[in-house]
Design a protein around this motif. Structure first.
Motif, PDB file in Angstrom:
ATOM      1  N   SER A  10       0.848  -1.194   0.000  1.00 35.77           N
ATOM      2  CA  SER A  10       0.000   0.000   0.000  1.00 35.77           C
ATOM      3  C   SER A  10       0.877   1.234   0.000  1.00 35.77           C
ATOM      4  N   TYR A  11       0.412   2.250  -0.727  1.00 35.09           N
ATOM      5  CA  TYR A  11       1.007   3.583  -0.593  1.00 35.09           C
ATOM      6  C   TYR A  11       0.002   4.381   0.222  1.00 35.09           C
ATOM      7  N   GLY A  12       0.227   4.476   1.516  1.00 35.20           N
ATOM      8  CA  GLY A  12      -0.780   5.131   2.343  1.00 35.20           C
ATOM      9  C   GLY A  12      -2.126   4.432   2.167  1.00 35.20           C
ATOM     10  N   PRO A  13      -3.163   5.163   1.807  1.00 31.85           N
ATOM     11  CA  PRO A  13      -4.478   4.539   1.655  1.00 31.85           C
ATOM     12  C   PRO A  13      -4.619   3.759   0.342  1.00 31.85           C
ATOM     13  N   VAL A  14      -3.684   3.965  -0.595  1.00 31.65           N
ATOM     14  CA  VAL A  14      -3.810   3.325  -1.907  1.00 31.65           C
ATOM     15  C   VAL A  14      -3.225   1.916  -1.876  1.00 31.65           C
ATOM     16  N   ARG A  15      -4.088   0.927  -2.135  1.00 32.01           N
ATOM     17  CA  ARG A  15      -3.605  -0.452  -2.239  1.00 32.01           C
ATOM     18  C   ARG A  15      -3.128  -0.700  -3.652  1.00 32.01           C
ATOM     19  N   ALA A  16      -1.821  -0.912  -3.841  1.00 29.09           N
ATOM     20  CA  ALA A  16      -1.313  -1.114  -5.194  1.00 29.09           C
ATOM     21  C   ALA A  16      -1.232  -2.595  -5.545  1.00 29.09           C
ATOM     22  N   LEU A  17      -0.937  -3.443  -4.572  1.00 33.09           N
ATOM     23  CA  LEU A  17      -0.904  -4.890  -4.797  1.00 33.09           C
ATOM     24  C   LEU A  17      -1.715  -5.569  -3.709  1.00 33.09           C
ATOM     25  N   GLY A  34      -0.542  -5.772 -18.004  1.00 24.63           N
ATOM     26  CA  GLY A  34      -1.674  -5.143 -17.336  1.00 24.63           C
ATOM     27  C   GLY A  34      -1.770  -3.678 -17.720  1.00 24.63           C
ATOM     28  N   ALA A  35      -2.922  -3.103 -17.462  1.00 20.05           N
ATOM     29  CA  ALA A  35      -3.177  -1.714 -17.850  1.00 20.05           C
ATOM     30  C   ALA A  35      -2.342  -0.745 -17.011  1.00 20.05           C
ATOM     31  N   ASN A  36      -2.382   0.533 -17.364  1.00 15.00           N
ATOM     32  CA  ASN A  36      -1.735   1.560 -16.559  1.00 15.00           C
ATOM     33  C   ASN A  36      -2.309   1.523 -15.150  1.00 15.00           C
ATOM     34  N   GLY A  37      -1.410   1.590 -14.164  1.00 18.65           N
ATOM     35  CA  GLY A  37      -1.867   1.613 -12.787  1.00 18.65           C
ATOM     36  C   GLY A  37      -2.241   0.253 -12.232  1.00 18.65           C
ATOM     37  N   ALA A  38      -1.995  -0.815 -12.989  1.00 16.17           N
ATOM     38  CA  ALA A  38      -2.358  -2.153 -12.526  1.00 16.17           C
ATOM     39  C   ALA A  38      -1.511  -2.588 -11.330  1.00 16.17           C
ATOM     40  N   GLY A  39      -0.291  -2.082 -11.251  1.00 15.01           N
ATOM     41  CA  GLY A  39       0.596  -2.453 -10.135  1.00 15.01           C
ATOM     42  C   GLY A  39       1.884  -3.130 -10.570  1.00 15.01           C
ATOM     43  N   LYS A  40       2.206  -3.070 -11.862  1.00 19.37           N
ATOM     44  CA  LYS A  40       3.383  -3.763 -12.388  1.00 19.37           C
ATOM     45  C   LYS A  40       4.681  -3.201 -11.819  1.00 19.37           C
ATOM     46  N   THR A  41       4.799  -1.875 -11.877  1.00 20.79           N
ATOM     47  CA  THR A  41       6.005  -1.237 -11.349  1.00 20.79           C
ATOM     48  C   THR A  41       6.140  -1.502  -9.851  1.00 20.79           C
ATOM     49  N   THR A  42       5.018  -1.418  -9.160  1.00 18.62           N
ATOM     50  CA  THR A  42       5.039  -1.675  -7.720  1.00 18.62           C
ATOM     51  C   THR A  42       5.528  -3.093  -7.425  1.00 18.62           C
ATOM     52  N   LEU A  43       5.099  -4.034  -8.259  1.00 17.52           N
ATOM     53  CA  LEU A  43       5.530  -5.422  -8.074  1.00 17.52           C
ATOM     54  C   LEU A  43       7.057  -5.522  -8.162  1.00 17.52           C
ATOM     55  N   PRO A  82      14.814   0.221 -13.654  1.00 18.25           N
ATOM     56  CA  PRO A  82      13.569   0.861 -13.228  1.00 18.25           C
ATOM     57  C   PRO A  82      12.868   1.565 -14.377  1.00 18.25           C
ATOM     58  N   GLU A  83      11.605   1.856 -14.143  1.00 12.70           N
ATOM     59  CA  GLU A  83      10.794   2.545 -15.144  1.00 12.70           C
ATOM     60  C   GLU A  83      11.402   3.926 -15.407  1.00 12.70           C
ATOM     61  N   GLY A  84      11.645   4.239 -16.682  1.00 14.67           N
ATOM     62  CA  GLY A  84      12.094   5.583 -17.022  1.00 14.67           C
ATOM     63  C   GLY A  84      13.521   5.914 -16.650  1.00 14.67           C
ATOM     64  N   ASP A 159      11.484  -2.956 -16.419  1.00  9.11           N
ATOM     65  CA  ASP A 159      10.223  -2.212 -16.381  1.00  9.11           C
ATOM     66  C   ASP A 159      10.066  -1.389 -17.658  1.00  9.11           C
ATOM     67  N   GLU A 160       9.271  -1.892 -18.564  1.00  8.76           N
ATOM     68  CA  GLU A 160       9.026  -1.245 -19.857  1.00  8.76           C
ATOM     69  C   GLU A 160      10.300  -0.854 -20.585  1.00  8.76           C
ATOM     70  N   PRO A 161      11.150  -1.843 -20.895  1.00 10.81           N
ATOM     71  CA  PRO A 161      12.428  -1.537 -21.545  1.00 10.81           C
ATOM     72  C   PRO A 161      12.267  -0.985 -22.954  1.00 10.81           C
ATOM     73  N   GLU A 192       5.795  -5.038 -19.592  1.00 12.57           N
ATOM     74  CA  GLU A 192       5.663  -4.360 -20.885  1.00 12.57           C
ATOM     75  C   GLU A 192       4.271  -3.809 -21.089  1.00 12.57           C
ATOM     76  N   GLN A 193       4.206  -2.649 -21.709  1.00  8.66           N
ATOM     77  CA  GLN A 193       2.947  -2.069 -22.139  1.00  8.66           C
ATOM     78  C   GLN A 193       2.526  -2.732 -23.455  1.00  8.66           C
ATOM     79  N   ASN A 194       3.554  -3.014 -24.272  1.00  2.35           N
ATOM     80  CA  ASN A 194       3.328  -3.648 -25.562  1.00  2.35           C
ATOM     81  C   ASN A 194       3.209  -5.167 -25.385  1.00  2.35           C
TER      82      ASN A 194
HETATM   83  N1  LIG Z   1       4.478   6.542  -4.841  1.00  4.71           N
HETATM   84  C1  LIG Z   1       3.143   6.311  -4.928  1.00  4.71           C
HETATM   85  N2  LIG Z   1       2.287   6.869  -4.050  1.00  4.71           N
HETATM   86  C2  LIG Z   1       0.966   6.635  -4.107  1.00  4.71           C
HETATM   87  N3  LIG Z   1       0.396   5.818  -5.008  1.00  4.71           N
HETATM   88  C3  LIG Z   1       1.188   5.224  -5.909  1.00  4.71           C
HETATM   89  C4  LIG Z   1       2.608   5.432  -5.915  1.00  4.71           C
HETATM   90  N4  LIG Z   1       3.145   4.702  -6.922  1.00  4.71           N
HETATM   91  C5  LIG Z   1       2.105   4.090  -7.505  1.00  4.71           C
HETATM   92  N5  LIG Z   1       0.933   4.382  -6.916  1.00  4.71           N
HETATM   93  C6  LIG Z   1      -0.386   3.862  -7.269  1.00  4.71           C
HETATM   94  O1  LIG Z   1      -0.321   2.454  -7.208  1.00  4.71           O
HETATM   95  C7  LIG Z   1      -1.002   1.875  -8.305  1.00  4.71           C
HETATM   96  C8  LIG Z   1      -0.055   0.979  -9.087  1.00  4.71           C
HETATM   97  O2  LIG Z   1       0.971   1.781  -9.679  1.00  4.71           O
HETATM   98  P1  LIG Z   1       2.134   1.162 -10.553  1.00  4.71           P
HETATM   99  O3  LIG Z   1       3.108   2.251 -10.825  1.00  4.71           O
HETATM  100  O4  LIG Z   1       2.647  -0.046  -9.896  1.00  4.71           O
HETATM  101  O5  LIG Z   1       1.342   0.777 -11.889  1.00  4.71           O
HETATM  102  P2  LIG Z   1       1.903   0.214 -13.261  1.00  4.71           P
HETATM  103  O6  LIG Z   1       1.206  -1.048 -13.515  1.00  4.71           O
HETATM  104  O7  LIG Z   1       3.374   0.181 -13.267  1.00  4.71           O
HETATM  105  O8  LIG Z   1       1.374   1.322 -14.281  1.00  4.71           O
HETATM  106  P3  LIG Z   1       2.063   1.875 -15.636  1.00  4.71           P
HETATM  107  O9  LIG Z   1       1.773   0.861 -16.686  1.00  4.71           O
HETATM  108  O10 LIG Z   1       1.315   3.148 -15.881  1.00  4.71           O
HETATM  109  O11 LIG Z   1       3.505   2.074 -15.385  1.00  4.71           O
HETATM  110  C9  LIG Z   1      -1.563   3.033  -9.110  1.00  4.71           C
HETATM  111  O12 LIG Z   1      -2.893   3.208  -8.736  1.00  4.71           O
HETATM  112  C10 LIG Z   1      -0.737   4.203  -8.689  1.00  4.71           C
HETATM  113  O13 LIG Z   1      -1.484   5.396  -8.761  1.00  4.71           O
END
Ligand SMILES: Nc1ncnc2c1ncn2[C@@H]1O[C@H](COP(=O)(O)OP(=O)(O)OP(=O)(O)O)[C@@H](O)[C@H]1O
Ligand SMILES: [Mg+2]
Lengths: 235, 292
Positions: A10-17, A34-43, A82-84, A159-161, A192-194
């Motif tokens: 979780s990022y504070g109140p946001v559950r990412a995984l 997975g789509a944008n915001g799915a949680g891939k980078t967080t994983l 890392p991403e970017g 992460d999205e090479p 990957e996005q692609n």
């Molecule tokens: N540092 C952060 N603080 C708060 N919320 C975050 C943070 N990083 C990511 N999130 C939230 O966690 C969720 C997952 O984000 P993540 O970056 O893992 O997605 P992603 O699958 O990599 O997306 P993308 O394809 O756009 O890169 C999203 O809802 C995002 O808004």
């Protein structure tokens, strides 16, 4: 064997995984889609310890990675691109690359790995003395990937090479990854996005939606499931 | 004319000392974004070690080496025990801690060694050299100051630019999280940074002692001037510390020589204000890197 078990972040109140589990078999490429915001980078960030999971664990062979400092995870042979923006702007291209292999003891092999990376990405060889800040987007991506490869990792988290790379360079990179899984028994986690291009090179695929695993199957099975493709992968 | 030359020579000599302490401030700032208010008193502490050994008839160079080693170790210990636990805490904490250490070290030194000032022998003669037929106020000891600080600067520069350790140090200073992600043990690098900073301070402490009223607070004003020098140089760059040190040394020497030595601290304040209002990033910071 690389195993993720019940990972919750979780990022504070946001559950990412929410309880993500899957296993990556050695010497294979596993696509994470997975789509944008799915949680891939967080994983990926949770796997190397850049974010601390609230629950769950990550194991690599006999090592429990959860709770280890990032640098110690990396020193076990887990490289993370890392991403970017992973390039250190104030260092030159060569310094960035050398940094990637610095933790390894074998100095002569460090030199060899550096030379191999220059062969792989000729634009980097031409810009050795240039500062990271003065590279184009694609060159930065090459540098970040090259810096992971010079450490001769056993696990590579990407992460999205393909972001910012020309199609030809992406194709070369994918071919190289496939080759390394065979020759160097590298295990790759490819975010990957692609989805199409990732599935073409991966053996396994994990699809994530809203922080949960939707499907974990062979790449072929995921790529031919039209329902899945329409729902989550957009092709 | 000869007054001018003498003031310049004095300025260069004290400027090298400010540069050495400024280098310490810069190393700590780069590594941990902290201004180490205890930089001067740490140097005082290691110099008292040397002086104590000299009093017990140890050779000058042995005592010198011991003080540098104590300085190195003190920097590492301070980072490990006092600074490391502050990571991720509010900004004010490091200020309180290094300022507290400053008070503590001077208090402890006063309790052990007394607060009265005393003399300290110098490694070389402090009487002015004769060049042609002119006697200048630049001694063998000044040459030693110049040489030893330059040597330290060159060694540090080689360390940063030409070694793996230096690459780790620069990477950790610029991008700590990214450095961890390529396997750099950033914690150890920070400890080393503090140790080297304290070493630079110790050298300055040893160089100042013979020409000052040596007492637990003898480095206080030096730290103020070194801080001025570090800010002039941009706080980020070792070369900036050197140039900032020389500039501060020269200006203060002229202020002292032409306007009266009691005005020197005011001179430092004026330099600080001028630099901060004209070029707040210092004279030597690089142009900001492209933010992507
Ligand atoms: N540092 C952060 N603080 C708060 N919320 C975050 C943070 N990083 C990511 N999130 C939230 O966690 C969720 C997952 O984000 P993540 O970056 O893992 O997605 P992603 O699958 O990599 O997306 P993308 O394809 O756009 O890169 C999203 O809802 C995002 O808004
Ligand atoms: Mg992402």
């Amino acid at each position: 064997m690389l195993e993720v078990d019940g990972l919750t972040v979780s990022y504070g109140p946001v559950r990412a995984l929410r309880g993500v589990s899957f296993a990556a078999r050695p010497s294979t490429i596993t696509a994470v889609l997975g789509a944008n915001g799915a949680g891939k980078t967080t994983l990926l960030r949770a796997m190397t310890g850049l974010v601390r999971p609230q629950e769950g664990s990550v194991r690599f062979d006999d090592h429990e990675l959860t709770g280890l400092p990032v640098e110690e995870v990396v020193r076990l042979g887990v490289a993370h691109v890392p991403e970017g923006r992973g390039v250190i702007d104030q260092l030159t291209v060569e310094e960035n690359l050398r940094l990637g292999a610095l933790w390894r003891k074998d100095k002569s092999d460090r030199k060899r790995a550096l030379a191999e990376t220059y062969d792989l990405f000729p634009p980097l060889a031409e810009r050795r003395r240039r500062l990271g800040a003065a590279l184009s987007g694609g060159e930065r991506q090459m540098l970040a990937i090259g810096r992971a490869l010079v450490s001769r990792p056993r696990v590579l988290l990407l992460d999205e090479p393909s972001l910012g790379l020309a199609p030809l360079v992406t194709a070369q990179l994918m071919a190289l990854l496939a080759e390394l899984t065979l020759l160097a028994s590298l295990t790759v986690i490819l975010v990957e996005q692609n989805a199409r291009s990732a599935l073409s090179v991966a053996t396994w695929a994990v699809v994530i939606n809203l922080g949960q695993v939707v499907v974990s199957d062979t790449a072929a099975a995921v790529g031919t499931d039209t329902g899945l493709r329409h729902h989550y992968l957009g092709f | 004319m000869s007054h001018f030359v003498n003031l310049s020579l004095n300025g260069i000599s004290s400027g090298m000392i400010y540069a050495s302490v400024a280098l310490g401030l810069v190393l700590v700032w780069r590594a941990t974004r902290i201004i180490n208010f205890a930089q001067g008193s740490m140097a005082m502490f290691s110099t008292y070690m040397a002086v104590t050994l000299l009093d017990r008839n140890l050779g000058y160079w042995e005592a010198f080496a011991v003080a540098l080693a104590v300085g190195l170790a003190l920097g590492a210990v301070v980072e490990r025990t006092l600074i490391r636990p502050l990571q991720g805490k509010p900004e004010l904490n490091p200020v309180i801690v290094t300022f507290g250490l400053f008070i503590l070290l001077e208090g402890v030194a006063g309790a052990i060694f007394g607060v009265r000032s005393r003399g300290v022998p110098a490694a070389f003669s402090q009487s002015g050299l004769t060049i042609g037929h002119h006697r200048v106020s630049f001694s063998h000891f000044d040459l030693f100051v110049l040489g030893s600080v330059l040597a330290l600067m060159v060694l540090m520069l080689v360390l940063f630019r030409a070694t793996d350790v230096g690459l780790r140090m620069r990477a950790s200073a610029f991008a700590p999280e990214m450095s961890r992600l390529v396997g750099v043990r950033v914690g150890r690098v920070l400890t080393l940074g503090w140790a080297l900073a304290s070493l630079a301070g110790s050298l300055a402490g040893l160089l100042v002692a013979p020409r000052s009223a040596f007492s637990p607070n003898y480095m206080d004003l030096i730290l103020v001037y070194a801080f001025t020098a570090a800010v002039v140089g941009g706080l980020e760059s070792p070369v900036g510390a050197l140039v900032g040190g020389l500039l501060t040394g020269l200006v203060l020497s002229f202020v002292g020589g032409y306007l009266g030595s009691s005005l020197e601290p005011l001179g430092a304040a004026v330099i600080l204000i001028l630099v901060l209002s004209a070029r707040p990033e210092g004279l030597f910071s690089r142009p900001a890197a492209r933010q992507v």
